[in-house]
Design a protein around this motif. Structure first.
Motif, PDB file in Angstrom:
ATOM      1  N   VAL A 452       0.837  -1.211   0.000  1.00 51.90           N
ATOM      2  CA  VAL A 452       0.000   0.000   0.000  1.00 51.90           C
ATOM      3  C   VAL A 452       0.865   1.252   0.000  1.00 51.90           C
ATOM      4  O   VAL A 452       0.602   2.206  -0.742  1.00 51.90           O
ATOM      5  CB  VAL A 452      -0.957  -0.011   1.218  1.00 51.90           C
ATOM      6  N   MET A 453       1.904   1.253   0.824  1.00 56.71           N
ATOM      7  CA  MET A 453       2.766   2.426   0.914  1.00 56.71           C
ATOM      8  C   MET A 453       3.538   2.680  -0.387  1.00 56.71           C
ATOM      9  O   MET A 453       3.811   3.827  -0.735  1.00 56.71           O
ATOM     10  CB  MET A 453       3.754   2.264   2.072  1.00 56.71           C
ATOM     11  N   SER A 454       3.875   1.609  -1.099  1.00 52.82           N
ATOM     12  CA  SER A 454       4.617   1.775  -2.360  1.00 52.82           C
ATOM     13  C   SER A 454       3.693   1.712  -3.575  1.00 52.82           C
ATOM     14  O   SER A 454       4.179   1.630  -4.700  1.00 52.82           O
ATOM     15  CB  SER A 454       5.703   0.709  -2.467  1.00 52.82           C
ATOM     16  N   ARG A 455       2.362   1.703  -3.334  1.00 56.47           N
ATOM     17  CA  ARG A 455       1.354   1.674  -4.405  1.00 56.47           C
ATOM     18  C   ARG A 455       1.595   0.473  -5.316  1.00 56.47           C
ATOM     19  O   ARG A 455       1.629   0.577  -6.534  1.00 56.47           O
ATOM     20  CB  ARG A 455       1.364   2.962  -5.219  1.00 56.47           C
ATOM     21  N   LYS A 456       1.731  -0.709  -4.710  1.00 57.92           N
ATOM     22  CA  LYS A 456       2.073  -1.910  -5.469  1.00 57.92           C
ATOM     23  C   LYS A 456       1.098  -3.023  -5.110  1.00 57.92           C
ATOM     24  O   LYS A 456       0.790  -3.240  -3.941  1.00 57.92           O
ATOM     25  CB  LYS A 456       3.514  -2.333  -5.154  1.00 57.92           C
ATOM     26  N   THR A 457       0.634  -3.755  -6.137  1.00 56.37           N
ATOM     27  CA  THR A 457      -0.264  -4.886  -5.901  1.00 56.37           C
ATOM     28  C   THR A 457       0.339  -6.220  -6.330  1.00 56.37           C
ATOM     29  O   THR A 457      -0.174  -7.261  -5.935  1.00 56.37           O
ATOM     30  CB  THR A 457      -1.590  -4.689  -6.656  1.00 56.37           C
TER      31      THR A 457
END
Length: 989
Positions: A452-457
């Motif tokens: 979430v913090m690195s905008r990664k899924t």
């Protein structure tokens, strides 16, 4: 070969002498009772007999062998006993029927989470059997292949086996007695067993005459010795008359042992002695071991369910068949489940028989299309548990009419985890006994939060190793990680289906990543090394200081030394200092929540409820090209879940899962949020972001906090937000925490209908300015608006209903409202299809109104007669001074008559054209602004004709005046109209 000799062949070398010493026959002779009885069951009548078994040896009919000698004799039932046998037969039959009735009631009972679908959702109505694949111990023990979506969903068809065939003979022709049914968390083991039991109760499993289910979790809590017969009658009291017949060779009984991973079984003779007597008290684990050894009740069939990590606890020689539950590995099974579940009559509530049935069919159709696209949701629904979550979420989004505290999105996800992890310990052999959910929150929550913090899924193998293995230091930690990988990993993470990313992993449901990240933060797992060390030191020093303080207090009474009080305070400094640091930690959680909730880069996304809807049903339209750059990942549910987890109900559920959030921590976080969240909410928020904020307050379930937050919202602009029944309920619930008046509520272009107005009725009463334009509100909705305006607590002074199909009947309801209303000063009925008859009805009731100041009837196809009638009535009205009549079918003669009714003569201004005699109307800009705003929703050809007439009228009036100042004003207005016409013709307006 005797049973004892058969047992010898199954035992390890060196065990035979132990076996002989443990045989009951070595201790003497036992008495024997033999009888025959006919007991009707679900499969028809059958004969039962009770025979002596000594040394585990079952004897032929009518023959009894005494271990103490060589004597043999025939035993025949006496004719005098015939009536006794019939009575026993009848009692046993009644007992089994009672047992079936009791089991059916118990196993058909659905948990609270299921009841939100309505009473029609029984286990029989919506159950779809998952795929069961025959396996082997070698296959279980060998290293697993790469976890790609192909390996997960594609299984050899030849290995598929049905539930009814689990006890068929194996490939060597041997009758299977013990079956191990295993599967990861969420594949449907418990539900399948429940369905199996219910089927037997209803006569759909005739191969067994008696089914006795046991919960291994229940058995694990008892260590006191107990006999098998006492254990059965303790759990199922009505089987007292049936238990004596369990040893009969032709009595087909099935034992179900659900959740074997909860028991620590020891199959070594040194660890668990042999026992063949169902009357001998032994620990429950010993009963299970001897049943599986086939040393106790060897003719009984046994089915064991367990997780993959516990399969090897049973030696392979005691297992006749391994079967793996593969979930819904076939997409058609997923479609069937959704079809059955979403098409149930009780799914959409009271009005399901009518219009809601069409919406149900539409949902199923959209979901099926999304599955056919091989979307990520198809990989998620490989697990039946996630099919349940998808249906529950759709039910929440589409069929929710009210929102009690239990109806929150966070509550659904928390309850979903309780259904799958309630009471589950990750590894029962580990001394820490850490709950499975606590381990997931700590390990998977960390991965989710970092994503979430690195905008990664999407996560690579390196990401997983960095997150899961970097802190592994002990053997116990590595063992727990291995159990997690085999049993739980695929429940939360699944291979990505996106082309080019097949070897990366994503969270099974996107929202689950945000939920676990929120849980990770709220539980306080996000700590630095200094914070962790500080907490441990604080606890140690705190405990030591209590003991030292007691000793020093005693010494101080004998030796009153001055330095002792100073020493007291020094001992208490560190714990107090750390408690202050903990308070700052709560401030950090509140700050994180506010920062994520009001991120400006997310301001113009869809609201979170629409995002969830799109993630399940997909986005209709052309598919994205693989080379096209993806949109930035959005994590707007993350702060909302943080608030939802802090609600009292969710905290109590998480407590059951081993994730404790103290009341004091929740209170301090809420206190810190007042400084951050409420302050940020006072800034002007776009409509979709404001909807997210209202949804956050609903999820938080803190009425005092919500009331304080809502009081700061004097203007609520939700324009263009698709207001589903759920969103209307959320708005009504949140706004209902206070009683203050709302200055303005903008619900224009929100897809409102009659039911929406009913839900929002208490909120609408308190609004001064109410914008309801562009909502397709017809006559039925006008009836609700009439009731609203006639309510004695109505505060509405400005009501805009433009661009709604009000019609003549709707005009009748609104006219009745005008006659009795005391608060309304402005009413806009622009472009509402009134016609002459609708305008006449309003004019008739207008005389009874005493407060209206402005009325807009523009673009309603009014002719001269209706327009003049309205203006004539308006002239006599005590407060009405402005009537809008532009874009109606008024002739030049009618225009001249209306123009003659000047304000200084009659006290009313009629806005008809942009001209006022030989001058420009002072309201020309207002009229053109109204046209420009509403042009996307009006008939463009008709607007073009009206603008052409307006232009001709402007040019004619300009030629009639000699005043240069007025000519300049005419030219300016003409240029504005020409620009609008030009843009209209080129399609740029």
């Amino acid at each position: 070969m005797s049973r004892a000799m058969q047992c010898q062949s199954c035992l390890p070398w060196g065990s035979w002498m132990q076996l002989r010493r443990s045989l009951p026959g070595s201790r003497g002779t036992r008495s024997v009772y033999l009888y025959t009885a006919s007991v009707p069951g679900t499969a028809g009548s059958y004969f039962l007999r009770k025979i002596l078994h000594t040394s585990g040896i079952f004897l032929p009919r009518g023959c009894v062998s005494y271990q103490g000698g060589s004597q043999e004799r025939s035993v025949q039932p006496s004719p005098s006993h015939h009536g006794l046998f019939q009575l026993r037969n009848l009692a046993s039959s009644d007992a089994i029927k009672k047992h079936q009735k009791s089991l059916s009631a118990w196993f058909s009972h659905q948990p609270n989470e299921e009841r939100q679908f309505g009473p029609s959702f029984s286990l029989d109505a919506v159950h779809v059997d998952p795929v069961i694949r025959e396996s082997s111990l070698e296959e279980i023990l060998k290293p697993s292949p790469d976890l790609t979506i192909q390996n997960q969903l594609q299984q050899p068809r030849s290995q598929v086996i049905s539930l009814q065939n689990l006890f068929d003979v194996d490939t060597c022709g041997r009758q299977v007695k013990n079956v191990v049914l295993y599967g990861t968390v969420g594949t449907g083991k418990s539900t399948l067993i429940k369905k199996m039991v219910v089927d037997w109760c209803h006569g759909r499993l005739p191969c067994f005459e008696l089914v006795i289910p046991f919960s291994c979790e229940d058995l694990s809590h008892s260590h006191a010795p107990i006999s098998l017969r006492r254990l059965i009658t303790k759990k199922y009291q009505h089987l007292r008359d049936v238990v004596p017949m369990l040893g009969a060779s032709n009595f087909k009984v099935l034992f179900i042992l659900n959740g074997l991973e909860r028991l620590n079984l020891d199959f070594r003779l040194a660890g668990t002695e042999l026992c063949c007597d169902p009357n001998e008290p032994v620990p429950p684990s010993a009963i299970v071991v001897n049943l599986l050894r086939k040393y106790l009740l060897p003719e009984a069939s046994i089915i064991v369910t367990t997780r993959p990590s516990a399969v090897r606890r049973i030696p392979g020689k005691y297992v006749g068949r391994y079967a793996e539950i593969c979930g819904f590995s076939d997409t058609n099974l997923q479609k069937l489940y959704f079809q059955m579940r979403l098409s149930q009559p009780g799914c959409s509530g009271e009005d399901s028989a009518g219009s809601r049935s069409g919406e149900q069919e539409n949902l199923v159709e959209m979901l099926s299309r999304n599955l056919e696209r091989h979307n990520q949701i198809a990989a998620a629904c490989f697990l039946p548990s996630y099919c349940w979550l998808v249906c529950t979420t759709l039910h929440f989004l589409y069929f929710t009419r009210t929102v009690p505290p239990s109806q929150t999105l966070t509550g659904i996800y928390t309850s979903f985890l309780r259904l799958n992890f309630s009471g589950e310990v990750l590894d029962s052999t580990d001394p820490t006994n850490i709950s499975m959910m606590k381990y997931v929150a700590k390990m998977v929550g960390k991965l989710a939060y970092e994503g979430v913090m690195s905008r990664k899924t999407c996560f690579s193998e390196d990401d997983l190793q960095q997150c899961f293995e970097v802190e592994m230091k002990t053997e116990s930690e590595l063992n727990l990680l291995e159990v997690f990988r085999s049993d739980v990993f695929r429940f939360f993470l699944t291979p990505c289906v996106q082309p080019g990313k097949e070897h990366t992993f994503v969270f099974t449901i996107p929202a689950m990543q945000e939920y676990l990240a929120a849980l990770y933060v709220v539980l306080g797992e996000k700590k630095t090394l200094a914070q962790r060390v500080g907490k441990e030191l604080s606890e140690i020093i705190g405990k030591v200081s209590e003991d030292v303080a007691v000793v020093l207090s005693i010494i101080s009474k004998v030796l009153p030394l001055r330095f002792l009080p100073v020493l007291f305070n020094l001992l208490k400094i560190f714990p107090r200092y750390f408690s202050r640091l903990s308070g700052k930690d709560r401030d950090t959680i509140a700050h994180t929540m506010a920062e994520e909730l009001f991120k400006e880069e997310d301001y113009y996304n869809d609201d979170v409820l629409d995002q969830i809807n799109s993630s399940i049903l997909g986005v209709e339209g052309p598919m994205r090209h693989p080379d096209e750059a993806p949109d930035d990942e959005v994590f707007e549910l993350f702060p909302i879940f943080m608030g939802g987890i802090l609600s009292r109900r969710n905290r109590s559920i998480l407590e059951q899962l081993g994730c404790s959030i103290k009341n004091l921590a929740a209170f301090e976080i809420a206190k810190a949020m007042k400084k951050t969240v409420i302050r940020n909410s006072r800034k002007g928020l776009p409509p979709s972001e404001l909807m997210d904020y209202l949804f956050f307050l609903h999820e938080f379930q803190n009425e005092r906090f919500t009331a304080e937050a809502i009081r700061s919202l004097r203007t609520v602009n939700l324009s263009s937000v698709k207001m589903t029944p759920l969103k209307c309920s959320v708005l009504a619930s949140v706004m209902g925490t206070t009683c203050h008046e709302v200055e303005e509520l903008n619900l224009s272009s929100c897809n409102l209908d009659t039911s929406s107005l009913r839900i929002l009725f208490p909120v609408l009463l308190r609004c001064k300015a109410l914008h309801l334009q562009l909502n397709s509100l017809g006559s039925d909705a006008c009836k609700e608006i009439r009731d609203l305006l006639l309510h004695d607590k109505c505060a509405v002074s400005n009501l805009r209903l433009a661009n709604n199909p009000v019609g003549e009947q709707g005009a009748q309801y609104l006219a009745e409202a005008l006659a009795g209303n005391h608060s309304l000063t402005y009413l806009s009925l622009l472009h509402t299809a009134l016609g002459d008859r609708g305008a006449e009805v309003i004019a008739q009731h207008l005389a009874k109104n005493q407060h209206l100041q402005e009325l807009n009837l523009g673009y309603n196809s009014l002719t001269d007669t209706a327009a003049l009638h309205v203006v004539e009535v308006a002239k006599k009205h005590p407060t009405l001074d402005k009537v809008h009549l532009y874009f109606n079918d008024i002739s030049e003669d009618g225009k001249r008559v209306l123009h003659s009714l000047r304000m200084d003569q009659d006290g009313v201004r009629a806005l008809v054209f942009l001209t006022a005699g030989t001058d420009v109307s002072e309201y020309w800009s207002n009229i053109l602004n109204v046209v420009q705003k509403n042009l996307p929703f009006w008939d463009r050809e008709r607007v073009r004709q009206h603008l052409a007439l307006i232009l001709q009228d402007l040019e004619s009036s300009r030629r009639q005046t000699a005043n240069p100042w007025r000519k300049a004003k005419f030219l300016r207005v003409e240029s504005e109209v020409k620009k609008m016409l030009g843009k209209l013709q080129h399609g740029t307006l």
